[in-house]
Design a protein around this motif. Structure first.
Motif, PDB file in Angstrom:
ATOM      1  N   ASP A 149     -37.270 -20.711 -80.274  1.00  0.00           N
ATOM      2  CA  ASP A 149     -36.063 -20.007 -79.857  1.00  0.00           C
ATOM      3  C   ASP A 149     -36.472 -18.837 -78.968  1.00  0.00           C
ATOM      4  O   ASP A 149     -37.055 -17.863 -79.432  1.00  0.00           O
ATOM      5  CB  ASP A 149     -35.286 -19.525 -81.090  1.00  0.00           C
ATOM      6  CG  ASP A 149     -33.843 -19.157 -80.744  1.00  0.00           C
ATOM      7  OD1 ASP A 149     -33.468 -19.299 -79.566  1.00  0.00           O
ATOM      8  OD2 ASP A 149     -33.105 -18.733 -81.650  1.00  0.00           O
ATOM      9  N   GLU A 150     -36.192 -18.967 -77.695  1.00  0.00           N
ATOM     10  CA  GLU A 150     -36.538 -17.957 -76.689  1.00  0.00           C
ATOM     11  C   GLU A 150     -37.979 -17.470 -76.811  1.00  0.00           C
ATOM     12  O   GLU A 150     -38.232 -16.260 -76.933  1.00  0.00           O
ATOM     13  CB  GLU A 150     -35.571 -16.770 -76.793  1.00  0.00           C
ATOM     14  CG  GLU A 150     -34.128 -17.191 -76.623  1.00  0.00           C
ATOM     15  CD  GLU A 150     -33.188 -16.013 -76.414  1.00  0.00           C
ATOM     16  OE1 GLU A 150     -33.646 -14.999 -75.864  1.00  0.00           O
ATOM     17  OE2 GLU A 150     -32.019 -16.119 -76.778  1.00  0.00           O
ATOM     18  N   THR A 203     -28.828 -20.695 -81.169  1.00  0.00           N
ATOM     19  CA  THR A 203     -29.560 -20.266 -82.367  1.00  0.00           C
ATOM     20  C   THR A 203     -28.937 -20.857 -83.625  1.00  0.00           C
ATOM     21  O   THR A 203     -29.653 -21.280 -84.547  1.00  0.00           O
ATOM     22  CB  THR A 203     -29.589 -18.719 -82.446  1.00  0.00           C
ATOM     23  OG1 THR A 203     -30.284 -18.226 -81.299  1.00  0.00           O
ATOM     24  CG2 THR A 203     -30.299 -18.240 -83.689  1.00  0.00           C
TER      25      THR A 203
HETATM   26 MG   LIG Z   1     -29.890 -17.099 -79.837  1.00  0.00          MG
END
Ligand SMILES: [Mg+2]
Ligand SMILES: Nc1ncnc2c1ncn2[C@@H]1O[C@H](COP(=O)(O)OP(=O)(O)OP(=O)(O)O)[C@@H](O)[C@H]1O
Lengths: 265, 259
Positions: free
Chosen positions: B164-165, B50
């Motif tokens: 992100d995810e 991240t």
């Molecule tokens: Mg992360």
């Protein structure tokens, strides 16, 4: 500066206000309470004192309305920002091609719209309830209105910068900041009524010449140019400093890597 | 191994380092992302994925290192670059108090999408959520709001997309649909995607190439199948576990042996 982006950001707030009428209530409710309470107090004082107090109601309600303009403008900026924090939308904005100036401008517009609503409601009620016609305040007051709004924007940016710096724990500053300065900007009394030592402090804020100027315009019916120029000059300084502070804090937050923490917490 | 990629470099990091209080979340991290490529960032919790994305989005400033996107230095050209990029993650949301179409319209205007209503309808259709259009965004389930977020991320036809995810908190069925949609749109438009996920199925299906991060450093790089082939494990999940644990053993002094 891109007008399309500013209007898109404003549109978001219009959707918000149209979807949650409670927010309108907040815009209308507090000014009304203030107006009724202080309107009645003024009537009471007037009835129980001599004729010297004749113009008192005018000054008092005028000051009330103007203070509210300052407060609403500041709130427009600070609350718009907080809306983005509360709804975890800040990150979406920061990863979109939105310049800081465009973001801030959109909050200025929201501040202006909030003022418009509050003003209409307050002048209607003070006219119906207290036969106080805001238009008897003269057109000369309009430039003072505008200056007050600009000072409200500057205070809004300062509040927002403080919240960004100290996180959501500092949220209450959004409401508190204008009241920090209320005692020294002579909203309800003249500078000469203040203790001598505090008078120079009063002149550091653009709101002081605005309220002084308002009283002079209402008393004499003619424009108080000195007060206006002083207010405008101070406003330029405040607006620049507040904008600079906001950008500085924003960059600091980026440097510390706290922007995303702040935006997603 | 594989021949060097000759496609245009969309995103590049050179020696990207980010420290937090003296600890390196990213340590001289370098990579290139090409047009039409999906690059997966893998690694244990706290590996720096991240942080890398935040640096690449200009949300976090790197301690040192250089970042370029579309051949332009990132910080100086942030707005220009963001206009051609987009981002979505499981941990951001669109304003919960607006209707889905209102949110999408606002962002379509921000990105200057021509004919926004048509575009929004197309994307809702693509993600199979036209029925959510008039719903209150904050009342959507996690999976529904993920798909709405993806709509937002596709609004400006980005050439560079950071996810992100994106499949966190999705049920296997929806996760599968989301993967397929991402892959489909990505292929059609030759989007460059930087993708993180803890779901190895995701990575194997979506990513052309992956980078394993461990404590901010690259420890493996290659296509998912190459990485599995080079290891003693027989699937990506095992490789992941090994890297996460072995790295830990190598780095930590064995101070608790006396306990
Ligand atoms: Mg992360
Ligand atoms: N703002 C910050 N201040 C201090 N430390 C931070 C900050 N942001 C990230 N870190 C640290 O940097 C390291 C990398 O975090 P990062 O969020 O990039 O990990 P990640 O790979 O995305 O993990 P996850 O899989 O859990 O999402 C962690 O040790 C984290 O604690």
């Amino acid at each position: 500066m891109n007008f399309r982006i500013i209007s898109a950001l404003v549109m978001r707030h219009l959707f918000l206000y149209s979807r949650t009428p409670m927010r309108m209530v907040e815009l209308v409710f507090w000014p009304l309470v203030d107006l009724v309470v202080w309107g009645n107090v003024t009537v009471f004082i007037q009835k129980n004192s001599d004729a010297k107090f004749g113009g008192f109601i005018l000054f008092f309600l005028g000051a009330m309305i103007l203070w509210d303009i300052l407060f609403r403008a500041q709130q427009g900026v600070a609350i718009s920002f907080l809306e983005d924090v509360w709804t975890r939308n800040l990150l979406n904005i920061f990863v979109a091609p939105v310049r800081t100036a465009e973001y801030l401008s959109s909050t200025f517009v929201v501040g202006f719209l909030r003022i418009l609503i509050t003003c209409v409601v307050m002048s209607l009620v003070s006219w119906i309830g207290y036969s106080f016609n805001i238009f008897q305040l003269q057109w000369w007051l309009v430039p003072f209105f505008l200056n007050l709004m600009v000072f409200g924007w500057a205070l809004g940016m300062i509040s927002t910068a403080l919240i960004l710096r100290w996180g959501q724990a500092a949220e209450s500053l959004a409401w508190a900041v204008p009241f920090f300065i209320q005692p020294v900007v002579c909203v309800f009394y003249r500078v000469e009524d203040m203790p001598a030592w505090s008078q120079p402090i009063a002149w550091l804020f653009p709101a002081t010449p605005i309220f002084e100027g308002m009283r002079e315009v209402m008393k004499t019916g003619s424009m108080s140019w000195n007060h206006l120029w002083l207010a405008a000059g101070l406003n330029v300084i405040y607006l620049s400093l507040a904008g600079w502070l906001f950008v500085w804090v924003l960059n600091l937050t980026r440097k510390r890597g706290l922007l995303t923490k702040f935006a997603t917490q | 191994m594989s021949a060097p990629d000759t496609r245009e470099v969309i995103l590049e990091a050179r020696e990207l380092t980010r420290e937090f209080d003296g600890v390196k979340a990213l340590d001289r991290f370098s990579f290139k992302l090409h047009r039409g490529e999906v690059l997966g960032l893998l690694g244990a919790n706290g590996a720096g994925k991240t942080t890398a994305m935040n640096c690449l989005l200009g949300l976090t400033l790197p301690t040192s290192g250089e970042l370029t996107a579309f051949g332009l230095p990132l910080q100086a050209n942030r707005i220009k670059i963001l206009q051609r990029s987009n981002f979505s993650s499981a941990y951001t949301a669109l304003p919960g108090n607006l209707l889905v179409w209102q949110n999408l319209l606002v962002f379509a205007r921000i990105y200057g999408v021509p004919n926004p209503k048509k575009k929004i309808a197309e994307l809702l259709e693509l993600l199979e959520i036209p029925h959510l259009q008039k719903r209150v965004t904050g009342q959507l389930s996690a999976g529904e709001s993920t798909r709405v977020n993806l709509c937002k991320a596709f609004l400006n036809d980005p050439e560079l997309l950071m996810l992100d995810e994106p499949t966190a908190s999705l049920d296997p069925d929806i996760a599968d649909k989301v993967r397929k949609v991402v892959r489909k749109v990505q292929r059609e438009r030759s989007i460059a995607i930087l993708y993180t996920s803890h779901n190895m199925r995701d990575i194997e299906e979506v990513c052309d190439r992956v980078i394993f991060l461990h404590k901010g450093k690259i420890v493996r790089e290659g296509t998912p199948s190459d990485i599995v082939a080079q290891s003693s494990s027989d699937n990506l999940e095992d490789v992941f576990i090994k890297i996460a644990r072995d790295g830990e053993i190598l780095d930590e002094p064995k101070k608790d042996s006396a306990v």
